[in-house]
Design a protein around this motif. Structure first.
Motif, mmCIF file in Angstrom:
data_model
loop_
_atom_site.group_PDB
_atom_site.id
_atom_site.type_symbol
_atom_site.label_atom_id
_atom_site.label_comp_id
_atom_site.label_asym_id
_atom_site.label_seq_id
_atom_site.Cartn_x
_atom_site.Cartn_y
_atom_site.Cartn_z
ATOM 1 N N MET A 1 49.373 41.441 45.385
ATOM 2 C CA MET A 1 48.028 41.935 45.690
ATOM 3 C C MET A 1 47.829 43.303 45.041
ATOM 4 O O MET A 1 48.718 44.143 45.073
ATOM 5 N N LEU A 2 46.677 43.524 44.479
ATOM 6 C CA LEU A 2 46.374 44.807 43.851
ATOM 7 C C LEU A 2 46.008 45.850 44.903
ATOM 8 O O LEU A 2 45.535 45.515 45.988
ATOM 9 N N PRO A 3 46.228 47.127 44.601
ATOM 10 C CA PRO A 3 45.780 48.182 45.523
ATOM 11 C C PRO A 3 44.268 48.208 45.595
ATOM 12 O O PRO A 3 43.581 47.610 44.792
ATOM 13 N N LYS A 20 31.196 41.245 27.945
ATOM 14 C CA LYS A 20 31.279 40.245 29.017
ATOM 15 C C LYS A 20 32.330 40.650 30.059
ATOM 16 O O LYS A 20 32.066 40.663 31.273
ATOM 17 N N VAL A 21 33.523 40.993 29.587
ATOM 18 C CA VAL A 21 34.610 41.357 30.501
ATOM 19 C C VAL A 21 34.284 42.650 31.251
ATOM 20 O O VAL A 21 34.521 42.757 32.453
ATOM 21 N N THR A 22 33.703 43.618 30.543
ATOM 22 C CA THR A 22 33.372 44.900 31.184
ATOM 23 C C THR A 22 32.357 44.709 32.303
ATOM 24 O O THR A 22 32.459 45.329 33.376
ATOM 25 N N SER A 23 31.350 43.859 32.072
ATOM 26 C CA SER A 23 30.351 43.604 33.118
ATOM 27 C C SER A 23 30.989 43.011 34.366
ATOM 28 O O SER A 23 30.658 43.383 35.495
ATOM 29 N N ILE A 24 31.926 42.097 34.167
ATOM 30 C CA ILE A 24 32.584 41.458 35.317
ATOM 31 C C ILE A 24 33.488 42.455 36.029
ATOM 32 O O ILE A 24 33.446 42.587 37.264
ATOM 33 N N ILE A 25 34.306 43.164 35.265
ATOM 34 C CA ILE A 25 35.213 44.150 35.865
ATOM 35 C C ILE A 25 34.436 45.195 36.655
ATOM 36 O O ILE A 25 34.795 45.568 37.777
ATOM 37 N N GLU A 113 34.644 31.949 35.937
ATOM 38 C CA GLU A 113 36.082 31.698 35.880
ATOM 39 C C GLU A 113 36.869 33.003 35.836
ATOM 40 O O GLU A 113 37.866 33.165 36.543
ATOM 41 N N LEU A 114 36.421 33.939 35.007
ATOM 42 C CA LEU A 114 37.125 35.217 34.937
ATOM 43 C C LEU A 114 36.965 35.993 36.240
ATOM 44 O O LEU A 114 37.927 36.578 36.755
ATOM 45 N N SER A 115 35.767 35.990 36.796
ATOM 46 C CA SER A 115 35.544 36.701 38.055
ATOM 47 C C SER A 115 36.412 36.120 39.170
ATOM 48 O O SER A 115 36.994 36.858 39.974
ATOM 49 N N SER A 119 39.317 37.942 41.281
ATOM 50 C CA SER A 119 39.231 37.928 42.751
ATOM 51 C C SER A 119 40.529 37.423 43.373
ATOM 52 O O SER A 119 41.009 37.969 44.366
ATOM 53 N N ASP A 120 41.097 36.385 42.764
ATOM 54 C CA ASP A 120 42.355 35.837 43.288
ATOM 55 C C ASP A 120 43.478 36.868 43.193
ATOM 56 O O ASP A 120 44.272 37.026 44.123
ATOM 57 N N LEU A 121 43.528 37.579 42.076
ATOM 58 C CA LEU A 121 44.593 38.565 41.882
ATOM 59 C C LEU A 121 44.367 39.809 42.729
ATOM 60 O O LEU A 121 45.301 40.425 43.234
ATOM 61 N N LYS A 122 43.100 40.178 42.891
ATOM 62 C CA LYS A 122 42.761 41.405 43.627
ATOM 63 C C LYS A 122 42.542 41.155 45.116
ATOM 64 O O LYS A 122 42.436 42.077 45.904
ATOM 65 N N SER A 123 42.436 39.879 45.486
ATOM 66 C CA SER A 123 42.220 39.491 46.883
ATOM 67 C C SER A 123 40.955 40.113 47.465
ATOM 68 O O SER A 123 40.917 40.565 48.598
ATOM 69 N N GLU A 124 39.917 40.193 46.658
ATOM 70 C CA GLU A 124 38.612 40.618 47.154
ATOM 71 C C GLU A 124 37.541 40.070 46.228
ATOM 72 O O GLU A 124 37.816 39.672 45.100
ATOM 73 N N THR A 125 36.335 40.035 46.705
ATOM 74 C CA THR A 125 35.225 39.551 45.892
ATOM 75 C C THR A 125 34.563 40.713 45.169
ATOM 76 O O THR A 125 34.706 41.867 45.569
ATOM 77 N N GLY A 126 33.840 40.388 44.123
ATOM 78 C CA GLY A 126 33.146 41.424 43.366
ATOM 79 C C GLY A 126 31.870 41.869 44.053
ATOM 80 O O GLY A 126 31.483 41.357 45.097
ATOM 81 N N SER A 127 31.228 42.842 43.441
ATOM 82 C CA SER A 127 29.955 43.326 43.958
ATOM 83 C C SER A 127 28.896 42.236 43.802
ATOM 84 O O SER A 127 29.085 41.270 43.062
ATOM 85 N N ASP A 128 27.775 42.425 44.482
ATOM 86 C CA ASP A 128 26.671 41.476 44.335
ATOM 87 C C ASP A 128 25.797 41.827 43.142
ATOM 88 O O ASP A 128 24.859 41.113 42.829
#
Length: 445
Positions: A1-3, A20-25, A113-115, A119-128
């Protein structure tokens, strides 16, 4: 799990993929510093850090970072799985990735898919709310979904409805207010925003004529070069010279070249040629070459040099160096290695075409000797100063694409060029470029 907070290092060369990646991150909460490294040498010190608050997205489809492939499994282990590798879709099942499948995604991934993987690696969902660079909306004729601007922390206001037509005046209004990104809701980002991350600068259908389309593409390029410290005077001089080049192409014996030139408008070849012209002018200024004749020759060479490429998309590979190009598919390799000679032969049809222009087109990938230069393997001692000015400006532009026009990495782009071009007539050019960088470009960023 990530901090709970993560600093992100991206290793991505392609501008559209980086957007694309920057927007998701950036949509994830508690994201700290997000930076994109330029090459393998810059990535390795980041990977050697033991900070557990790090996350990486590395594009293994790029030649720039392909050497990381051999270390992929060790990197995942060292960083507690806080790494995502982007690979060619047909390589996802390759045995070398079998132990790290949870950290691999295909290059043609869908946004969700990337998001989901993050999420799986970070164990949280992204912003809305997902940020998308404002210029990306020129790539579509209608807003793909409801559009918002950010007013403050967790405060957003809707400014456009789904299917509202994209209008230049509308976008310019927000640019004037220093808005650099519009925001979209997460479900819309995944389902409706793929077209906003294509390689093109703008959608030709957004404009009534091709001339308007080219004007807007150039305007977007203007914004990019101004961000990189190019002043209005240089931009205006380049545009004046470009108009005279287009007039030059009206000659009957250059009809074939003119047709190719028109065809390339709106492509990578045209865009990077325009940028090359910009930096040729900056170098000329600091070499005390201010004559219209010199500017005209460099402008013609800028707009002609890659017209020997039948497929503009193949121009992305031209700066890879001879040693790498010769390992590519034979047809691709041959087209790249021959394109300078082909356009030089076409220009010979005009008896009034300055020989310096023809020589620049033929030699614009020379300067590094027989190992890396083509078609003849020349060094700086075999080239004129005018040819060296063009080669340096052209290579610097290719480096700008590698750093995705990140102004904070302008020194890195310069260093990459300076390390290569050290012989013969390049010495005076690089000295002038160093002065331009320190006295003109950096202070304007």
């Amino acid at each position: 799990m990530l901090p709970s907070t993560m600093n992100v290092t991206l290793a991505i060369s392609n501008k559209s993929l980086l957007d694309k990646v920057t927007s998701i991150i950036s949509s994830f909460k508690d994201v700290g510093l997000v930076k994109n490294v330029k090459d393998y040498q810059e990535l390795m010190p980041e990977l050697e850090k033991t900070d557990k608050n790090l996350f990486f997205v590395i594009d293994l489809t790029s030649e720039t970072f392909s050497a990381v492939t051999a270390k992929a499994q060790d990197i995942v282990t060292d960083h507690d799985k806080n790494v995502i590798f982007i690979v060619n879709d047909d390589q996802k099942t390759d045995e070398k990735y079998s132990a790290i499948l949870d950290n691999v995604i295909g290059a043609n991934f869908k946004l969700i898919e990337l998001s989901s993987l993050i999420s799986d690696l970070k164990s949280e969902t992204g912003s809305d709310n997902f940020p998308i660079p404002i210029n990306n909306f020129y790539k579509v004729t209608a807003f793909p979904c409801d559009i918002f601007v950010k007013l403050g922390v967790d405060k957003y206001v809707k400014i456009a409805n789904e299917k509202d037509p994209v209008d230049d005046n509308f976008i310019q209004k927000f640019k004037a207010k220093r808005v650099d990104s519009f925001y979209v809701k997460s479900h819309d980002f995944y389902d409706k925003c793929t077209a906003l991350f294509s390689d093109k600068l703008a959608d030709v259908k957004l404009f009534d004529t091709k001339e308007e389309y080219v004007r807007k593409s150039q305007e977007i390029l203007h914004g990019m070069v101004k961000d990189l410290g190019v002043n209005e005077f240089i931009v205006s001089k380049v545009n004046e010279t470009l108009a005279s080049v287009e007039k030059e192409l009206q000659k009957p014996n250059l009809k074939k070249v003119f047709n190719l030139f028109e065809k390339m408008k709106g492509t990578f070849i045209y865009d990077h040629s325009y940028l090359t012209m910009m930096f040729c002018n900056i170098l000329c200024k600091h070499m005390d070459w201010e004559s219209e004749q010199v500017r005209s020759k460099l402008a013609m060479a800028s707009m002609f040099h890659d017209l020997g490429m039948a497929n503009p998309k193949k121009a992305f590979y031209e700066g890879a160096g001879k040693s790498k190009i010769t390992t590519m598919d034979q047809e691709l390799s041959q087209e790249i290695l021959d394109h300078g000679r082909i356009i030089a032969e076409m220009l010979q049809a005009d008896k009034e075409m300055p020989q310096e222009v023809i020589n620049i087109c033929l030699n614009h990938h020379e300067g590094l000797g027989p190992e890396e230069s083509y078609p003849r393997g020349l060094t700086g001692t075999n080239l004129t100063q005018l040819e060296c000015v063009f080669i340096v400006a052209h290579d610097f532009v290719l480096e700008l694409y590698k750093i995705a026009f990140n102004t904070s990495k302008i020194q890195k782009a310069y260093d990459a060029v300076a390390q290569k071009y050290t012989s013969g007539n390049f010495k005076a050019i690089m000295k002038a470029f160093e002065v331009a960088l320190e006295e003109e470009i950096k202070p304007s960023i």
